[in-house]
Motif scaffolding. Structure first.
Motif, mmCIF file in Angstrom:
data_model
loop_
_atom_site.group_PDB
_atom_site.id
_atom_site.type_symbol
_atom_site.label_atom_id
_atom_site.label_comp_id
_atom_site.label_asym_id
_atom_site.label_seq_id
_atom_site.Cartn_x
_atom_site.Cartn_y
_atom_site.Cartn_z
ATOM 1 N N GLY A 236 0.817 -1.208 0.000
ATOM 2 C CA GLY A 236 0.000 0.000 0.000
ATOM 3 C C GLY A 236 0.850 1.256 0.000
ATOM 4 N N SER B 158 -5.228 -2.850 1.453
ATOM 5 C CA SER B 158 -3.869 -2.693 0.926
ATOM 6 C C SER B 158 -2.858 -3.557 1.653
ATOM 7 C CB SER B 158 -3.443 -1.226 1.024
ATOM 8 O OG SER B 158 -3.461 -0.787 2.365
ATOM 9 N N MET C 274 -6.693 2.884 -1.049
ATOM 10 C CA MET C 274 -6.244 1.725 -0.279
ATOM 11 C C MET C 274 -7.392 0.869 0.244
ATOM 12 S SD MET C 274 -3.042 1.979 -0.584
ATOM 13 C CE MET C 274 -1.934 3.264 -1.171
#
Length: 735
Positions: free
Chosen positions: A564, A612, A603
């Motif tokens: 992420g 993520s 995310m």
């Protein structure tokens, strides 16, 4: 229509199998349990109730890291339906007491499709073809309920009861089953894995007589039911203590055979908990992401005691509690946001959480680090139980504050996990600590020590407060002013020599699941002090800006948890979770606003690959829940919630005692992400944070948004305080 939309449509269509019990508003309708079952989310999929001991769901073969929960969306093979799972962890375990309908005694797996699955809170089903059986699951706190409906071409029902199989690291040590009577099988399973000595006892009751047609030792039995004209119901009660307790749990929680009513109660339990935060938004995807995230925060901690109060202690003995004991404490993750969220919306559980911590200390000599099924795994670094318990003390949730402080101090002074070196050197020298990760360990110990210091101050223990406050400053020793990173020191007080190339992007053994860029910022207890090390607001913000821009190769041995990424900010792993909010401490909250919105948008999604990184037992989702409301507790204990960029037009939090706290956002839109002004209960509010005490009083915080940065929250006196600020007074909320 993309794949995720097709999937959602399929779920809605398949929900025809599930009876709907809508109250005035059903918040469970906004939950998509498949979010996080793909990618690296590792979430549990199946049937459970909030904080339930039983988590009954499909189990697949363990094929690697992404099967830590026992299920991954990419797979199409099931080995059964197991009664305990983990959610979002980076290590696999549990998978206890598995049942699987089979065609014949040799079959040990089935093939399935996602189009044949339905998953909603408290209910899971899948239609199998070979054998032709509809599998439906629901649960209470300690009992899993199965309903098997056979197709017309089936003339006999066969089931594989598997006590051998587990998930991930789990390995069977000993098991036994007994057909006590034609409608009940009892037994136990002892295993060793992440939890070194796990024990689970069960009592499985069938709605019609069954026979055992074949066995494999004491761990596998093939069970037959001759009458398949009607659905077969099975109730499986668990206990960590004894078969007798499992039977008692069964009788207390699920004496009848009404599958529909059991699911209805599970749905109601979830709906009651989800209704603790009511949001208003025109963004349907954000609504699904929000309520699924809130749902995920309530998988754990899990109830870990029987209806009679008995539980399996950290000392391997049976104890009786006058409180609800909990397990699955992923504290290195959850002290950051999941527990601060719980203190807001689950006040009724916090005394029991505190009692759990204190009793774990009494049984094992220290607070939990990563506790699982009565076992201390010692997973991850630092003393993460300290911030959680300190937060509960400061927020007024602990009656016996002296006992809590004793547990915190003893844990901070133990001669283990590098603490002996810390006491000797004032930091952890990398050439003396064989496990290394000394930068991460030192920073985690420092923030925990700050929490001990604050509780000592609260209790009038000034000498202790001074000692632990000084220890909490060790991060200053690790700061390399020339390179502006936290770096490892040797036993002579020297940074790693330049002959060992220092690359701040590549993951190094001095850090835990991270690199030097990600660990500069792990000083949430003294952000003002950290800003001072950089030379003030401007150079601090310049460095913070760079974090979100710098790109590079983390190296082939980098942990998969480092995911992420926005520059080197890694939202997929917990050490980064507070970082965007540090802009508020430097008087520039407007710089964090677009990054918060970007993180919430990019995310998180309503796809199976919608997280993520690891869910980490609720932490990844708790970040979203708090951030989307516009609040986040940066300091590890103390109750200061930094104001970010609220995502929703309204968010009303039920904070207990009939009170609510509402965040109302005016002129909100994706473009209008910058806070222009704030009013609290009708009065102008210039601070870029709000205290736990003010939230818990109830009221309304109005936030006016705009498309450009403003001067709100920029004045020195309006910035969030740090935990160890001199002269800061602790406001303990009195109930």
């Amino acid at each position: 229509m993309n794949k995720s939309r097709k999937l959602l449509s399929a779920i809605i269509a398949l929900m025809a199998f599930v009876p709907v019990f809508a109250a005035d508003v059903s918040y469970t309708q906004y939950v998509n349990p498949l979010i996080g079952t793909g990618g690296h989310g590792h979430v549990f999929l199946g049937a459970n109730v909030p904080f339930g001991f039983v988590q009954l769901g499909p189990t697949q073969p363990t094929r690697g890291w992404d099967w830590c929960s026992g299920y991954h969306y990419s797979d199409s093979v099931l080995v059964g339906f197991s009664h305990q799972h983990l959610s979002g962890t980076g290590i696999g375990d549990l998978g206890d007491i598995t049942m699987l309908p089979v065609k014949d005694a040799t079959q040990n797996h089935v093939i399935f499709t996602h189009q044949a699955e339905t998953a909603v809170p408290g209910y899971y089903s899948v239609k199998l073809k070979e054998p032709n059986v509809m599998v439906e699951l629901t649960a209470t706190q300690r009992v899993g309920m199965h309903r098997y409906t056979f197709g017309g071409n089936e003339n006999r029902g066969l089931f594989r009861l598997d006590l051998k199989r587990g998930v991930g690291w789990d390995n069977l040590v000993e098991s036994k089953f007994t057909l006590e009577k034609p409608t009940m099988i009892t037994g136990y399973r002892l295993s060793s894995g992440w939890a070194k000595r796990q024990q689970v006892f069960f009592a499985a009751e069938f709605s019609r007589p069954v026979t055992v047609v074949s066995t494999e030792g004491d761990s596998i039995a093939v069970i037959a039911v001759d009458d398949v004209s009607q659905p077969l119901l099975v109730k499986v009660a668990l206990s960590p203590v004894s078969i007798a307790n499992a039977k008692e749990n069964l009788l207390a929680e699920l004496p009848g055979w009404d599958f529909v009513q059991t699911y209805k109660k599970a749905d109601e339990a979830w709906n009651d908990e989800l209704a603790k935060i009511l949001i208003e938004t025109n963004d349907d995807e954000a609504r699904r992401v929000f309520y699924t995230a809130l749902f995920h925060t309530m998988t754990a901690p899990s109830v870990f005691c029987d209806v009679n109060g008995e539980y399996y202690g950290s000392d391997g003995k049976t104890h009786h509690a006058d409180f609800t004991n909990y397990t699955t404490l992923s504290l290195w993750d959850t002290y950051r946001a999941a527990h601060p969220l719980m203190t807001l919306i689950h006040p009724e559980r916090q005394h029991d959480i505190a009692s759990t911590f204190i009793n774990i200390y009494r049984q094992q000599g220290k607070l939990p680090v990563w506790h699982l099924m009565g076992n201390e795994t010692d997973c991850m670094v630092g003393n993460p139980g300290i911030p959680v318990l300190a937060d509960l003390v400061i927020k007024g949730y602990v009656d016996d504050k002296e006992a809590a402080y004793e547990a915190m101090k003893a844990s901070a002074m133990a001669d283990e996990r590098g603490l002996a070196l810390l006491k000797e050197y004032g930091y952890l020298p990398y050439d003396k600590e064989p496990a290394n990760e000394t930068v991460a360990k030192g920073l985690e110990y420092a923030l925990a020590d700050a929490c001990v210091a604050k509780v000592a101050q609260l209790l009038g223990k000034q000498q202790d407060a001074k000692y632990f406050s000084q220890r909490s400053q060790l991060y200053r020793r690790l700061f390399d002013k020339e390179r502006q990173f936290m770096r490892a020191l040797d036993s002579k007080g020297q940074f790693r020599p330049l002959s060992e190339p220092f690359d701040p992007i590549r993951q190094h053994s001095d850090y835990t699941e991270g690199n030097a860029w990600q660990y500069i910022w792990l000083v949430p207890h003294d952000v003002k002090g950290l800003i001072g090390l950089f030379g003030g607001d401007k150079p601090f913000v310049e460095k913070l800006d760079s974090l979100f821009i710098v790109e590079g190769d983390l190296g082939e041995n980098a942990a998969p948890d480092i995911s992420g990424l926005i520059g080197q900010y890694a939202h997929g792993n917990e050490p980064s979770h507070h970082v965007i909010y540090l802009y508020n401490y430097a008087g520039m909250p407007w710089k964090g606003a677009p990054l918060l919105r970007k993180t919430m948008k990019e995310m998180y999604s309503d796809n199976p690959d919608g997280l993520s990184g690891n869910e980490d037992v609720g932490q990844m989702s708790a970040w979203y829940v708090l951030s989307s409301i516009g609040l986040y507790q940066v300091e590890p204990a103390g109750g200061v919630y930094v104001i970010g960029s609220p995502l929703f037009d309204n968010a009303t939090i039920e904070v207990g005692g009939g009170r609510t706290f509402t965040v109302t956002t005016h002129n909100n839109s994706p473009e209008n992400c910058y806070v222009q002004s704030v009013r609290l209960n009708g009065k102008p509010y210039a601070y870029s944070y709000i205290t736990f005490a003010d939230i818990m009083k109830g009221g309304v915080m109005e936030v006016t948004m705009g498309p450009q940065p403003s001067k709100w929250g920029t004045a020195t006196g309006n910035r969030p305080p740090s935990l160890l600020d001199k002269g800061r007074k602790i406001r303990t909320y009195q109930r």
